[in-house]
Design an enzyme around this catalytic site. Structure first.
Site, PDB file in Angstrom:
ATOM      1  N   PRO A  57       0.814  -1.225   0.000  1.00 27.84           N
ATOM      2  CA  PRO A  57       0.000   0.000   0.000  1.00 27.84           C
ATOM      3  C   PRO A  57       0.840   1.264   0.000  1.00 27.84           C
ATOM      4  CG  PRO A  57       0.124  -0.912   2.207  1.00 27.84           C
ATOM      5  CD  PRO A  57       0.861  -1.877   1.328  1.00 27.84           C
ATOM      6  N   ASP A  96      -2.026   2.739   2.557  1.00 26.94           N
ATOM      7  CA  ASP A  96      -1.417   2.859   3.870  1.00 26.94           C
ATOM      8  C   ASP A  96      -1.804   4.232   4.427  1.00 26.94           C
ATOM      9  OD1 ASP A  96       0.131   2.474   6.057  1.00 26.94           O
ATOM     10  OD2 ASP A  96       2.053   2.448   5.002  1.00 26.94           O
ATOM     11  N   TRP A 545       4.670   0.432  10.369  1.00 28.97           N
ATOM     12  CA  TRP A 545       5.112  -0.695   9.543  1.00 28.97           C
ATOM     13  C   TRP A 545       4.435  -1.986  10.000  1.00 28.97           C
ATOM     14  CZ3 TRP A 545       7.463   0.266   5.162  1.00 28.97           C
ATOM     15  CH2 TRP A 545       8.185   1.452   5.022  1.00 28.97           C
ATOM     16  N   GLN A 576      12.537  -1.255   0.766  1.00 32.32           N
ATOM     17  CA  GLN A 576      11.540  -2.061   1.492  1.00 32.32           C
ATOM     18  C   GLN A 576      12.126  -3.348   2.074  1.00 32.32           C
ATOM     19  OE1 GLN A 576       8.669  -0.909   2.349  1.00 32.32           O
ATOM     20  NE2 GLN A 576       8.758   0.918   1.101  1.00 32.32           N
ATOM     21  N   TRP A 580       8.592  -2.931   4.303  1.00 38.47           N
ATOM     22  CA  TRP A 580       7.429  -3.807   4.189  1.00 38.47           C
ATOM     23  C   TRP A 580       7.808  -5.284   4.042  1.00 38.47           C
ATOM     24  CZ3 TRP A 580       4.010  -5.546  -0.179  1.00 38.47           C
ATOM     25  CH2 TRP A 580       2.720  -5.833   0.259  1.00 38.47           C
ATOM     26  N   LYS A 615      19.869  12.059  -7.139  1.00 35.12           N
ATOM     27  CA  LYS A 615      18.731  11.642  -6.353  1.00 35.12           C
ATOM     28  C   LYS A 615      17.649  12.719  -6.475  1.00 35.12           C
ATOM     29  CE  LYS A 615      18.359   9.740  -1.854  1.00 35.12           C
ATOM     30  NZ  LYS A 615      18.906   9.483  -0.531  1.00 35.12           N
ATOM     31  N   LYS A 618      13.049  17.245  -2.882  1.00 33.01           N
ATOM     32  CA  LYS A 618      12.297  18.494  -2.910  1.00 33.01           C
ATOM     33  C   LYS A 618      13.249  19.672  -2.939  1.00 33.01           C
ATOM     34  CE  LYS A 618       7.761  17.489  -1.108  1.00 33.01           C
ATOM     35  NZ  LYS A 618       7.135  17.043   0.130  1.00 33.01           N
TER      36      LYS A 618
END
Ligand SMILES: [Zn+2]
Ligand SMILES: [Zn+2]
Length: 1013
Positions: A57, A96, A545, A576, A580, A615, A618
């Site tokens: 999710p 999520d 998590w 992940q 997850w 990378k 923002k």
């Protein structure tokens, strides 16, 4: 049931490849006809097997960017492909919704700086409402991105991790852990973020290393009872000297007493020279060496007893402020003498527990020192660094200090430097079942070694999982504790909570529990079954998590869980491994008690970088968001590019300019091949039901080019299927690229183009056989492309294949995945064609050397090559003449003796040499000229938007000069046929004809005029 494909069916034939228009049309088609939902129902009804799936999710705290798109494209590819193979997959969305990432996003939107301000100014009830509003806002962005990308995920069974029934099922994992003694409370050193004011799991710590600046400090602790002996110690966290309780040395390493001035310093023997150099001490001598264990038990003078009364108290306890021996001490760095702060370090904590040294943690929730820290009370931990250095200096214990930049774990959300603190937390003691966990993980297929090793290495660290968080918007920890006797119980359903709930003393009514969240759940109290006291809930929520990691059980019903879990295949980003993939595994082993992962295969994919390989962030302003990107760019091209650019495991530098180049050429070739096929086949009255490959076999209409192409197709099917299976998507789409661009477009079409130009009824069956072949080859290619670029494939399927045969399935997605057919495989023919193609390419090289255009027919070619090559070429002499554009060919093993004269040019590649006769008589020059002009007329036809099969009235070519007009005279009929006009007229000058629209072209450096009517 066939649904008529709407919109002007033939309009596309006059257009070039315009992906944005195609994609708009196809999105409407899919939505109007509910194709994604129908596909799922179809496979639910008719399938060869079931492959479980649970959606990883996305967190609804931000907008989808290109990195997300990368994963979603691979998910969708796998789904479409496996569905075409006949499997049923519950490709249902999931979201999520809880946890720190959402809370911080909402804090930002509300403009509050920290948790305290949040609770005071906003309050928990409103905060929870704001969290829900925020996730719904981001949900709409994600749905829009999915729609633009063409995802066939379905949403009527989507799951939300914050809903009561999900939370109740998540609690079942905790119940199982509780029953097995794997869930409990403990004091433990955890990474704590002072900004978020909560502890982080071990897995989260790995997510946020950054380069930070810290003091690098050498200081001395005096050996008790000696005037001139000191331990030399190094740290980058001076504030931990406030909580210092012991120093450690390695028992079997060699230590030295070093005379510096009037003092003796104790440090690791092997570090002496380097340290003295670093500290710029030139005069020193080693007076004694000994093993670390000889120092054990030695008392040192803790320097800040006057500032911290609590330390004076602690100093009286056994083992406090003494030297201990520990194997973890590293004598290869610093001084080999380590000071221990059990309240601020994991190894320090364990060393203290072993020796019954109390844990001294004088910090509040914001990581400020409490009154227990004496003079340091009220200071934020990291702000105490300076004061500590000052105090050491004042006492003459400071040896050297400077600033260093080093990698240090920071909060993955708020970027604060993490602080290790011993805290009372709840843990899943997964370390107790680590053997099972590792065994489960080893059985999973990872496709690539790198991420597999990374994942297993991480699991083998076997740290307990700190699951409690001091936050608001999360699954509440369902443990109630007696305020009187400390008895604890765990509940796992709303029903159970409401049954046990004590009535509100004020109203006499049971409390309301509108949802399973704070603050409502904290208003529920139970009665202690042991002592009758009041039980209150432990105020924690769970690590988010844990929330998403519960999805394999929590998002399904019991029946579905049995059916779909372990799921067949998951794909998520490489980070992940600690996220997850990890929590899914831990929770599943706890739930089932078996050494089994909830997934059979897990593909981890690399990061997405910007075009320059940086990378995305923002702060750099280089984040590529999916929705704006696909507003003006093609989803198919982006999908193709993402798969084609590099291996899934590599970092992908996403360059939109690159998307528009090669990927565009490839899909545009696919498009134009279909247009070419459609126009010709329609013109000749092709009927796919009658003119199929069986019919061509029965009438013996296939020739070598068709047999070769069909054989190549089988290899392509095999390779694409195999590469999809091993998640080498880049190789799979490259195989498609090679087949469509090279084999079909560049090689096969030139072999048959001439056969298609004529409309001679005598050769109609042969043309129909070519169409039958192209029908099969192109349709199969579309099926192979479909999982990667679903828009263009659906479009061409509708416009070409369903236009010819409306009994075909309503959508290309309902078709079955191709399987290679033995009967079409012909390795020998492929080998011979390889030789032919190679020879043709040498002939082009020779032409280039002689500046002879490919369109110019030449008198003769001589091929000199080994016998094997010659024998192979003999079989395809006609094709050779056609493709090399020569009138005569001679194949020989050595250069024939009669090849005299200067009119031969040659080129050689490996074992093949080609000689071309450059002499061109009037006929050859005339023919070459005719082909040059034909090409320009073709281009003009295209420009003016004429359908290629349409036969036009007249073409006029003017300003040729008398000589060229004569050269052309015997080729006018052939030219008319070639460009599909009834009559060609050529003029030496510009004739006075009314109503002609002249277009100017260049021919051999002179201007000519062309008009068509
Ligand atoms: Zn933080
Ligand atoms: Zn009690």
């Amino acid at each position: 049931m066939a649904i008529k494909f709407e919109a002007d069916a033939k309009k596309w034939l006059t257009m070039g490849y315009r992906p944005l228009e195609i994609e708009r049309e196809i999105r409407d088609f899919w939505e109007k006809n509910r194709i994604a939902e129908k596909l799922m129902k179809l496979r639910e009804r008719e399938n060869i097997d079931v492959l479980g799936y649970v959606e990883g999710p996305p967190t609804l705290n931000g907008v989808p960017h290109i990195g997300h798109a990368r994963g979603r494209v691979m998910k969708d590819l796998r789904y479409r492909w496996k569905s075409m193979q006949g499997y049923y997959i519950p490709f249902w969305a999931g979201w999520d919704c809880q946890g720190l990432p959402v809370e911080l996003e909402v804090e930002k939107l509300l403009g509050v700086k920290n948790k305290r301000e949040l609770l005071e100014r906003v309050g928990e009830e409103r905060f929870v409402e704001e969290c829900k509003k925020t996730i719904m806002k981001y949900y709409s962005y994600w749905r829009e991105a999915d729609r633009k990308l063409g995802l066939f995920m379905t949403y009527d069974r989507e799951y939300w991790t914050y809903l009561d029934h999900y939370i109740e099922r998540e609690w079942k994992y905790l119940k199982r852990a509780w029953e097995q003694g794997l869930l409990g409370e403990g004091y433990y050193v955890v990474a704590y973020c002072p900004g978020c004011q909560t502890s982080l799991s071990n897995a989260e710590v790995g997510l946020g290393y950054e380069e930070v600046e810290d003091p690098s400090l050498y200081f001395k602790f005096k050996v008790a009872g000696k005037d001139d002996e000191y331990f030399l110690i190094w740290t980058t966290m001076p504030f931990t000297i406030i909580t210092d309780l012991m120093i450690a040395v390695h028992p079997s390493a060699e230590y030295a007493k070093v005379k510096v001035g009037e003092e003796y310093w104790i440090m690791a023997r092997q570090r002496v020279e380097l340290l003295m150099q670093e500290l710029k001490i030139e005069e020193y001598s080693i007076t004694k060496t000994f093993l670390g264990k000889e120092l054990e038990g030695l008392k040192y003078e803790y320097p800040f007893k006057d500032l911290i009364p609590k330390q004076t108290e602690l100093d009286k306890l056994p083992n406090v402020h003494r030297v201990v021996c520990e194997e973890f001490v590293d004598v290869n760095t610093a001084t080999g003498v380590v000071h221990l702060s059990p309240g601020n370090g994991e190894e320090d904590f364990e060393a203290a527990m072993k020796r019954n040294v109390p844990i001294y943690v004088p910090f509040d929730d914001e990581c400020n020192f409490t009154d227990d820290a004496g003079e340091f009370s009220g200071l934020f931990a990291r702000d105490a660094d300076e004061k500590v250095i000052e105090e050491l200096h004042r006492r003459g214990l400071l040896v050297h200090v400077e600033k260093v930049r080093h990698e240090y774990p920071t909060c993955w959300r708020s970027h604060h430097k993490l602080i290790w603190l011993a805290r009372r937390e709840y843990f899943l003691w997964t370390n107790k079942i680590n053997d099972k966990i590792v065994e489960a993980a080893e059985k999973v297929r990872y496709f690539y070694e790198g991420p597999k090793n990374r994942f297993l290495a991480f699991l083998k660290e076997a740290k307990p999982w700190c699951i409690s968080r001091e936050r608001v918007w999360g699954t509440p920890l369902p443990i109630w504790v007696c305020e009187n006797c400390g008895h604890k119980i765990l509940v796992s359903s709303k029903k159970e909570i409401l049954e046990k709930a004590l009535p509100d003393p004020a109203t006499g009514k049971k409390p309301e529990l509108p949802e399973l969240h704070k603050p409502w759940i904290d208003r529920v109290f139970f009665e202690c079954e042991k002592c009758g006291g009041r039980m209150r809930r432990e105020p924690y929520v769970l690590d988010t998590w844990h929330n998403s990691g519960a999805s394999p059980y929590a998002r399904f019903t019991d029946e579905e869980f049995e059916r779909f879990v372990p799921v067949d295949f998951l794909v998520e980003a490489i980070d992940q491994t600690r996220g997850w993939a990890n929590t899914l595994l831990l929770e599943h082993v706890i739930l089932t008690g078996k050494p089994e992962a909830p997934y059979k295969a897990f593909l981890f994919y690399g990061f997405a970088l910007d075009a320059k390989g940086r990378k995305m962030s923002k702060s750099l302003g280089n984040v590529i968001e999916v929705n704006p990107l696909l507003e003006g760019n093609s989803a198919d091209l982006c999908r193709f590019y993402i798969l084609w650019k590099c291996s899934p495991i590599d970092s992908m530098s996403f360059d939109i300019e690159e998307v528009k180049r090669r990927p565009y050429q490839i899909l545009s070739t696919l498009y134009h091949l279909h247009r070419f096929f459609y126009q010709n086949a329609e013109y000749d009255g092709f009927d796919p039901k009658r003119h199929n490959l069986n019919w061509t076999e029965e009438n013996d209409l296939l020739r070598a080019p068709e047999r070769w192409l069909l054989s190549k197709l089988q290899g392509t099917i095999e390779e694409v299927t195999r590469r999809f299976e091993s998640c080498e998507f880049n190789f799979a789409v490259s195989a498609l690229e090679k087949f469509i661009v090279d084999n079909v477009s560049r090689e096969y079409v030139p072999m048959i183009r001439r056969e298609l130009w004529t409309d001679d009824p005598q050769t109609l069956n042969r043309r129909l056989a070519i169409y039958a072949t192209l029908w099969h080859v192109l349709k199969t290619s579309l099926l192979l492309f479909n999982p990667a670029t679903p828009f263009i494939t659906e479009f061409l399927y509708q416009k070409v294949f369903r236009a010819f045969d409306n009994s075909l399935p309503e959508s290309i997605n309902f078709e079955r995945w191709p399987v290679p057919e033995e009967k079409f495989k012909n390795p020998q023919l492929e080998e011979e064609f390889d030789i032919l193609m190679k020879t043709i390419s040498v002939s082009y090289a020779a032409r280039q050397a002689g500046r002879l255009k490919r369109r110019w027919p030449l008198r003769k070619a001589v091929v000199v090559a080994p016998k094997r090559v010659i024998e192979s070429l003999e079989n395809f002499k006609e094709l050779f003449l056609e493709l090399a554009n020569v009138k005569e060919a001679e194949f020989a093993e050595s250069i024939p003796e009669d090849l005299a004269g200067e009119h031969w040019i040659s080129a050689t590649e490996e074992e093949i040499q080609i000689l071309l006769d450059t002499r061109r008589d009037k006929t050859l020059i005339g023919e070459g000229l005719m082909r040059d002009l034909a090409r320009r007329i073709q281009a003009l036809r295209k420009e003016l938007g004429f359908v290629p099969t349409e036969i036009l009235n007249e073409a006029h070519v003017a300003m040729l000069g008398q000589e060229k007009v004569e050269l052309l005279s015997s080729f006018l009929e052939e030219m008319a046929e070639l460009v599909r006009v009834k009559k060609i007229r050529v003029y030496p000058d510009k004739p006075e004809i009314r109503g002609l629209e002249w277009h100017q072209y260049e021919l051999d450096g002179e201007n000519i005029l062309i008009a068509i009517t």
